[in-house]
Design a protein around this motif. Structure first.
Motif, PDB file in Angstrom:
ATOM      1  N   ARG A 135       0.776  -1.240  -0.029  1.00 31.73           N
ATOM      2  CA  ARG A 135       0.008   0.084   0.121  1.00 31.73           C
ATOM      3  C   ARG A 135       0.797   1.189   0.099  1.00 31.73           C
ATOM      4  N   ALA A 136       1.977   1.433   0.953  1.00 31.79           N
ATOM      5  CA  ALA A 136       2.777   2.642   0.798  1.00 31.79           C
ATOM      6  C   ALA A 136       4.309   2.123   1.252  1.00 31.79           C
ATOM      7  N   ALA A 137       5.107   2.636   0.641  1.00 24.50           N
ATOM      8  CA  ALA A 137       6.775   2.629   1.248  1.00 24.50           C
ATOM      9  C   ALA A 137       7.248   3.979   1.325  1.00 24.50           C
ATOM     10  N   PRO A 153      -3.634 -13.695   7.671  1.00 24.95           N
ATOM     11  CA  PRO A 153      -3.470 -12.646   6.422  1.00 24.95           C
ATOM     12  C   PRO A 153      -4.386 -11.275   7.265  1.00 24.95           C
ATOM     13  N   ALA A 154      -3.468 -10.173   7.200  1.00 26.72           N
ATOM     14  CA  ALA A 154      -3.934  -9.048   7.574  1.00 26.72           C
ATOM     15  C   ALA A 154      -3.188  -7.911   6.832  1.00 26.72           C
ATOM     16  N   GLN A 155      -3.603  -6.586   7.323  1.00 31.28           N
ATOM     17  CA  GLN A 155      -2.881  -5.364   7.013  1.00 31.28           C
ATOM     18  C   GLN A 155      -2.004  -5.209   8.045  1.00 31.28           C
ATOM     19  N   THR A 179       2.044  -3.140   9.040  1.00 29.37           N
ATOM     20  CA  THR A 179       3.049  -1.952   8.861  1.00 29.37           C
ATOM     21  C   THR A 179       4.265  -2.259   9.442  1.00 29.37           C
ATOM     22  N   TYR A 180       5.290  -2.380   8.833  1.00 28.94           N
ATOM     23  CA  TYR A 180       6.535  -2.812   9.527  1.00 28.94           C
ATOM     24  C   TYR A 180       7.753  -1.754   8.894  1.00 28.94           C
ATOM     25  N   THR A 181       8.831  -1.635   9.554  1.00 29.42           N
ATOM     26  CA  THR A 181       9.861  -1.043   9.093  1.00 29.42           C
ATOM     27  C   THR A 181      11.255  -2.078   8.953  1.00 29.42           C
ATOM     28  N   ARG A 182      11.708  -2.053   7.815  1.00 29.40           N
ATOM     29  CA  ARG A 182      12.894  -2.775   7.376  1.00 29.40           C
ATOM     30  C   ARG A 182      14.109  -1.932   6.932  1.00 29.40           C
ATOM     31  N   ALA A 183      15.278  -2.373   7.502  1.00 30.00           N
ATOM     32  CA  ALA A 183      16.589  -1.818   7.354  1.00 30.00           C
ATOM     33  C   ALA A 183      17.257  -2.665   6.225  1.00 30.00           C
ATOM     34  N   TRP A 184      17.574  -2.063   5.052  1.00 29.09           N
ATOM     35  CA  TRP A 184      18.275  -2.661   3.962  1.00 29.09           C
ATOM     36  C   TRP A 184      19.738  -2.192   4.117  1.00 29.09           C
ATOM     37  N   ALA A 185      20.707  -3.241   4.068  1.00 29.41           N
ATOM     38  CA  ALA A 185      21.928  -2.845   4.132  1.00 29.41           C
ATOM     39  C   ALA A 185      22.437  -2.172   2.713  1.00 29.41           C
ATOM     40  N   THR A 186      23.540  -1.261   2.951  1.00 31.34           N
ATOM     41  CA  THR A 186      24.074  -0.624   1.977  1.00 31.34           C
ATOM     42  C   THR A 186      25.488  -0.941   1.925  1.00 31.34           C
ATOM     43  N   PRO A 187      26.318  -0.801   0.665  1.00 28.03           N
ATOM     44  CA  PRO A 187      27.671  -0.913   0.708  1.00 28.03           C
ATOM     45  C   PRO A 187      28.468   0.202   1.148  1.00 28.03           C
ATOM     46  N   PRO A 188      29.557  -0.044   1.905  1.00 25.49           N
ATOM     47  CA  PRO A 188      30.425   1.044   2.284  1.00 25.49           C
ATOM     48  C   PRO A 188      31.457   1.536   1.085  1.00 25.49           C
ATOM     49  N   LEU A 215      21.985   9.249   3.503  1.00 30.10           N
ATOM     50  CA  LEU A 215      22.718   8.411   4.540  1.00 30.10           C
ATOM     51  C   LEU A 215      24.122   8.112   4.022  1.00 30.10           C
ATOM     52  N   ARG A 216      25.016   7.849   4.893  1.00 30.21           N
ATOM     53  CA  ARG A 216      26.493   7.782   4.397  1.00 30.21           C
ATOM     54  C   ARG A 216      26.508   6.291   4.044  1.00 30.21           C
ATOM     55  N   PRO A 217      27.736   6.173   3.094  1.00 32.70           N
ATOM     56  CA  PRO A 217      27.924   4.741   2.623  1.00 32.70           C
ATOM     57  C   PRO A 217      28.185   3.739   3.998  1.00 32.70           C
ATOM     58  N   GLY A 218      27.431   2.567   3.749  1.00 29.16           N
ATOM     59  CA  GLY A 218      27.565   1.533   4.752  1.00 29.16           C
ATOM     60  C   GLY A 218      26.313   1.687   5.531  1.00 29.16           C
ATOM     61  N   ASP A 219      25.800   2.874   6.099  1.00 24.71           N
ATOM     62  CA  ASP A 219      24.590   2.873   6.676  1.00 24.71           C
ATOM     63  C   ASP A 219      23.203   2.166   6.126  1.00 24.71           C
ATOM     64  N   PRO A 220      22.563   1.562   6.942  1.00 25.19           N
ATOM     65  CA  PRO A 220      21.279   1.194   6.417  1.00 25.19           C
ATOM     66  C   PRO A 220      20.295   2.077   5.779  1.00 25.19           C
ATOM     67  N   VAL A 221      19.455   1.538   4.684  1.00 23.81           N
ATOM     68  CA  VAL A 221      18.370   2.451   4.488  1.00 23.81           C
ATOM     69  C   VAL A 221      17.259   1.848   4.990  1.00 23.81           C
ATOM     70  N   ARG A 222      16.577   2.690   5.796  1.00 22.90           N
ATOM     71  CA  ARG A 222      15.230   2.214   6.575  1.00 22.90           C
ATOM     72  C   ARG A 222      13.981   2.638   5.853  1.00 22.90           C
ATOM     73  N   VAL A 223      13.286   1.643   5.727  1.00 25.35           N
ATOM     74  CA  VAL A 223      11.916   1.955   4.968  1.00 25.35           C
ATOM     75  C   VAL A 223      10.656   1.491   5.814  1.00 25.35           C
ATOM     76  N   SER A 224       9.843   2.052   5.761  1.00 22.27           N
ATOM     77  CA  SER A 224       8.534   1.655   6.327  1.00 22.27           C
ATOM     78  C   SER A 224       7.570   1.221   5.263  1.00 22.27           C
ATOM     79  N   TYR A 225       7.199   0.225   5.386  1.00 24.49           N
ATOM     80  CA  TYR A 225       6.177  -0.475   4.609  1.00 24.49           C
ATOM     81  C   TYR A 225       4.575  -0.734   5.031  1.00 24.49           C
TER      82      TYR A 225
END
Length: 174
Positions: free
Chosen positions: A65-67, A121-123, A125-134, A74-84
């Motif tokens: 529904r939303a991201a 099954p339900a609706q 909302t959660y937050t996920r951190a995606w790794a980024t390369p240094p 962010l700086r290189p190596g910091d995770p990207v945090r996304v709310s879904y």
């Protein structure tokens, strides 16, 4: 002119007797053959129906529904945090892969990460951190997430999973 029929030969008598034994006056064998034929074709139709249901089951078990990117800078190596925010229709095993496109346009791929979904099954909302390369180059980039689903009961999805590519999310690497 009248037709005359000769007496049947020995071979004709033999085949007539064999046919009489095969289908006989009780016609039991014919009934058994019909029932066997019906059971065979019903099982073939059931197997084809099951296979067709496996083939047509290609809908993703979630709808995003939303991201929202919570860390757009962010700086290189910091995770990207996304709310879904998503709606889950079925509980399926998921393989996640993600790619970071850095400021120089280079692609850094990660994964797969295997997740077993649990619960009803339900609706959600959660937050996920995606790794980024240094070693990511500074500048405007983007995050691309690819989900591959394998739902229980569908054996074809283990060979050919249902794939969902989420829209790219913009990030800026400082």
């Amino acid at each position: 002119m009248t037709a005359s029929y000769d007496d049947p030969t020995t071979d004709e008598k033999f085949y007539a007797r064999a046919l009489g034994i095969l289908v006989g006056p009780s016609r039991r064998m014919a009934l058994v053959m019909r029932c066997g034929n019906l059971a065979y074709w019903l099982s073939v139709m059931a197997a084809l129906g099951w296979l067709a249901s496996q083939v047509i089951d290609r809908d993703p078990p979630v709808t995003i529904r939303a991201a929202t990117v919570l860390t757009p800078h962010l700086r290189p190596g910091d995770p990207v945090r996304v709310s879904y925010t998503l709606t889950r229709f079925r509980t399926c095993a998921t393989d996640l892969t993600w790619s970071i496109y850095d400021g120089a346009g280079e692609i850094h791929s990660f994964g797969p990460l295997h997740i077993e979904a649990a619960g009803l099954p339900a609706q959600e909302t959660y937050t996920r951190a995606w790794a980024t390369p240094p070693q990511a180059a500074p500048g405007s980039g983007r995050l691309r997430v690819v989900l591959a689903f394998q739902c229980p009961g569908n054996y074809l999805q283990t060979l050919y999973p249902v794939t969902l590519v989420l829209p790219d999310l913009p990030i800026h690497i400082d």
